[in-house]
Design a protein around this motif. Structure first.
Motif, PDB file in Angstrom:
ATOM      1  N   ASN A  61       0.748  -1.244  -0.040  1.00 22.99           N
ATOM      2  CA  ASN A  61      -0.098   0.191   0.112  1.00 22.99           C
ATOM      3  C   ASN A  61       0.736   1.150   0.174  1.00 22.99           C
ATOM      4  O   ASN A  61       0.560   2.473  -0.822  1.00 22.99           O
ATOM      5  CB  ASN A  61      -1.038  -0.028   1.300  1.00 22.99           C
ATOM      6  N   TYR A  62       1.874   1.143   0.823  1.00 21.49           N
ATOM      7  CA  TYR A  62       2.991   2.286   0.966  1.00 21.49           C
ATOM      8  C   TYR A  62       3.687   2.373  -0.648  1.00 21.49           C
ATOM      9  O   TYR A  62       3.951   3.617  -1.031  1.00 21.49           O
ATOM     10  CB  TYR A  62       4.049   2.107   2.121  1.00 21.49           C
ATOM     11  N   LEU A  63       3.849   1.355  -0.993  1.00 25.00           N
ATOM     12  CA  LEU A  63       4.560   1.399  -2.536  1.00 25.00           C
ATOM     13  C   LEU A  63       3.590   1.936  -3.762  1.00 25.00           C
ATOM     14  O   LEU A  63       3.797   1.673  -5.029  1.00 25.00           O
ATOM     15  CB  LEU A  63       5.040   0.117  -2.819  1.00 25.00           C
ATOM     16  N   GLU A  64       2.233   1.997  -3.240  1.00 24.52           N
ATOM     17  CA  GLU A  64       0.959   2.415  -4.160  1.00 24.52           C
ATOM     18  C   GLU A  64       0.821   1.497  -5.050  1.00 24.52           C
ATOM     19  O   GLU A  64       0.377   1.725  -6.099  1.00 24.52           O
ATOM     20  CB  GLU A  64       1.267   3.783  -4.818  1.00 24.52           C
ATOM     21  N   VAL A  65       0.872   0.253  -4.640  1.00 22.73           N
ATOM     22  CA  VAL A  65       0.288  -0.900  -5.477  1.00 22.73           C
ATOM     23  C   VAL A  65      -1.334  -0.684  -5.661  1.00 22.73           C
ATOM     24  O   VAL A  65      -1.766  -0.591  -4.461  1.00 22.73           O
ATOM     25  CB  VAL A  65       0.809  -2.327  -4.889  1.00 22.73           C
ATOM     26  N   PRO A  66      -1.869  -0.647  -6.819  1.00 25.18           N
ATOM     27  CA  PRO A  66      -3.244  -0.459  -6.641  1.00 25.18           C
ATOM     28  C   PRO A  66      -4.081  -1.520  -5.525  1.00 25.18           C
ATOM     29  O   PRO A  66      -3.581  -2.839  -5.487  1.00 25.18           O
ATOM     30  CB  PRO A  66      -3.832  -1.050  -8.167  1.00 25.18           C
ATOM     31  N   ARG A  67      -5.181  -1.066  -5.060  1.00 17.34           N
ATOM     32  CA  ARG A  67      -5.866  -1.886  -4.096  1.00 17.34           C
ATOM     33  C   ARG A  67      -6.130  -3.233  -4.376  1.00 17.34           C
ATOM     34  O   ARG A  67      -5.981  -4.368  -3.655  1.00 17.34           O
ATOM     35  CB  ARG A  67      -6.910  -0.932  -3.689  1.00 17.34           C
ATOM     36  N   ASP A  68      -6.533  -3.461  -5.554  1.00 14.33           N
ATOM     37  CA  ASP A  68      -7.235  -4.935  -6.126  1.00 14.33           C
ATOM     38  C   ASP A  68      -6.231  -5.905  -5.902  1.00 14.33           C
ATOM     39  O   ASP A  68      -6.170  -7.055  -5.607  1.00 14.33           O
ATOM     40  CB  ASP A  68      -7.968  -4.698  -7.440  1.00 14.33           C
ATOM     41  N   TYR A  69      -5.094  -5.324  -6.817  1.00 10.09           N
ATOM     42  CA  TYR A  69      -3.744  -6.378  -6.736  1.00 10.09           C
ATOM     43  C   TYR A  69      -3.131  -6.374  -5.452  1.00 10.09           C
ATOM     44  O   TYR A  69      -3.002  -7.488  -5.194  1.00 10.09           O
ATOM     45  CB  TYR A  69      -2.564  -5.473  -7.774  1.00 10.09           C
ATOM     46  N   ASN A  70      -3.236  -5.516  -4.499  1.00  8.55           N
ATOM     47  CA  ASN A  70      -2.643  -5.747  -3.158  1.00  8.55           C
ATOM     48  C   ASN A  70      -3.522  -6.672  -2.498  1.00  8.55           C
ATOM     49  O   ASN A  70      -2.980  -7.480  -1.746  1.00  8.55           O
ATOM     50  CB  ASN A  70      -2.625  -4.289  -2.315  1.00  8.55           C
TER      51      ASN A  70
END
Lengths: 199, 199, 199
Positions: free
Chosen positions: B165-174
């Motif tokens: 989340n901190y690395l701004e990976v999109p929510r669905d992928y995360n």
């Protein structure tokens, strides 16, 4: 940083150590022990805050408490041999812990404008419910059913605090006097084997 | 309906089944078993919401969760014979359940603007406290003291989520990555009999 | 003072007595017994209020409940010999207690605009969770796993209340009818040894 804040952190630290030592020798692995330590250290304050509707919870707002618990777990893991021998010293730490938690709990409750009886009860809950949850988790008889004058010392100390508060004793003196009262009462009870009569 | 919502319902459904099966063969009647199932399925999420001060509670607001629990109870009652044989499949369901609850719990905590450490802890609590309450109710050693890498897998997965989340990976992928991480870690631990060292 | 308020106090009083008697003959001293009594008497209502987010909690706001618990503890201490012989009468009091707590809990939940299913569940929780916490504390199998039609009678009575409420039966009649329904169901179950089938 106020003295009270430092003392509260110290109380949390001591409770975390006691949580780890409580499962020592049982089948739990160290993650289970850490979980127990965390619940022991934050359980009493969490219940008090839930009962008062005080949000955010102390450990949710101030991450220092989480790291103090981790420090307590690390201490207990590294020095477990030494700590076993220091059981008497630890018991003193635990006594200091419940005294600090009681007085802190009473103060917080009073800030919510509850009656003095409720404030004293909240102080006791802050001090003893962490241990109660710990003992319930590990399927043991809760500490307050086993020990000499324990929860009752907290309740008595809580009542002393609200009385001195009513008599307008300054907060810092009151803090020290009430906490000392709890510590003295508990040490006296242990030394003289004072117990409440059985039912 | 979002994918996450469907998966959360599936997690609740699985936990309800595990609650019924936990008291199977004990002296409890089916109402007691249903009560246990309900507490198992909603316990973790309820504690998380109480800790965050998130009102109304999920199951109080959305009646679907109550009926999903009833469906789980019905399933466990009707197919209990088959389910006993499917223990391995069920364990997979339980693993899927804790993975989904963890990630959902982390997300919810983050929406309350708590720190990442707190979010990860809340995720773990969401996943494991239902089982802890269930085991306390039926007087057994809580699951997190017995199993290989269980609560720790949830905590690790929660930390992976807040990192991505901190690395701004999109929510669905995360969501998918973190949940898969927990499932993989847990399956690996079971297959290879990985445990934390004893204290 | 409304009739409902008086009946709620009576329910709390009865639960306090049952808390003291539950630890009778165990190793607990009378402070431990009092603690148990307090938790038994206020536990169910407290959990209901936490689940609804209803602050301040009943006993935090109205000190009468705390003193009623103390009165119950005093009664149980002084008349413990007599009370042991009156077990059947006490069981009737307990039945009256759960009936009153159920109906009171349903009413409170409805005032929070929850659905009827949730209101009925909250009524049952109000009635039985005090006993569940008591039994967990003293390491016994929770009462709802032991007794004939107990929590289920509360749930059924809660459903009767929301049905009659939907049919616009006046509140006072509804209160009496639903509570009587619970008491009758429970007495009938005891007399005829009606149980739910085992799993």
């Amino acid at each position: 940083m106020s003295l009270q804040y430092i003392l509260e952190l110290l109380g949390t630290y001591t409770f975390a150590i006691s949580g780890v030592l409580a499962v020592k020798g049982k089948s739990e692995d160290w993650f289970g022990a850490s979980f127990t330590a965390f619940v022991t250290a934050i359980g009493g304050g969490t219940l008090r805050d839930l009962f008062l509707g005080s949000y955010p919870l102390v450990w949710v707002e101030d991450i220092t408490f989480v790291y103090i618990v981790l420090l307590g777990i690390a201490t207990a893991s590294i020095f477990s041999g030494v700590l076993q021998k220091l059981r008497r010293t630890l018991s003193l730490f635990d006594t200091l812990g419940i005294a600090l938690f009681t007085v802190g709990g009473v103060e917080k409750a009073l800030s919510f404008d509850v009656r003095w009886e409720i404030a004293a009860i909240m102080g006791m809950f802050s001090a003893v419910f962490g241990g109660v949850i710990r003992d319930t988790l590990i399927n043991e008889t809760p500490v307050l059913f086993r020990r000499e004058i324990y929860a009752s010392a907290c309740l008595a100390g809580g009542l002393v605090y609200v009385l001195l508060n009513y008599l307008e004793v300054p907060r810092d003196y009151n803090f020290i006097l009430s906490a000392s009262f709890i510590v003295s009462l508990r040490i006296l009870a242990i030394k003289l084997h004072i117990n409440f009569p059985k039912l």
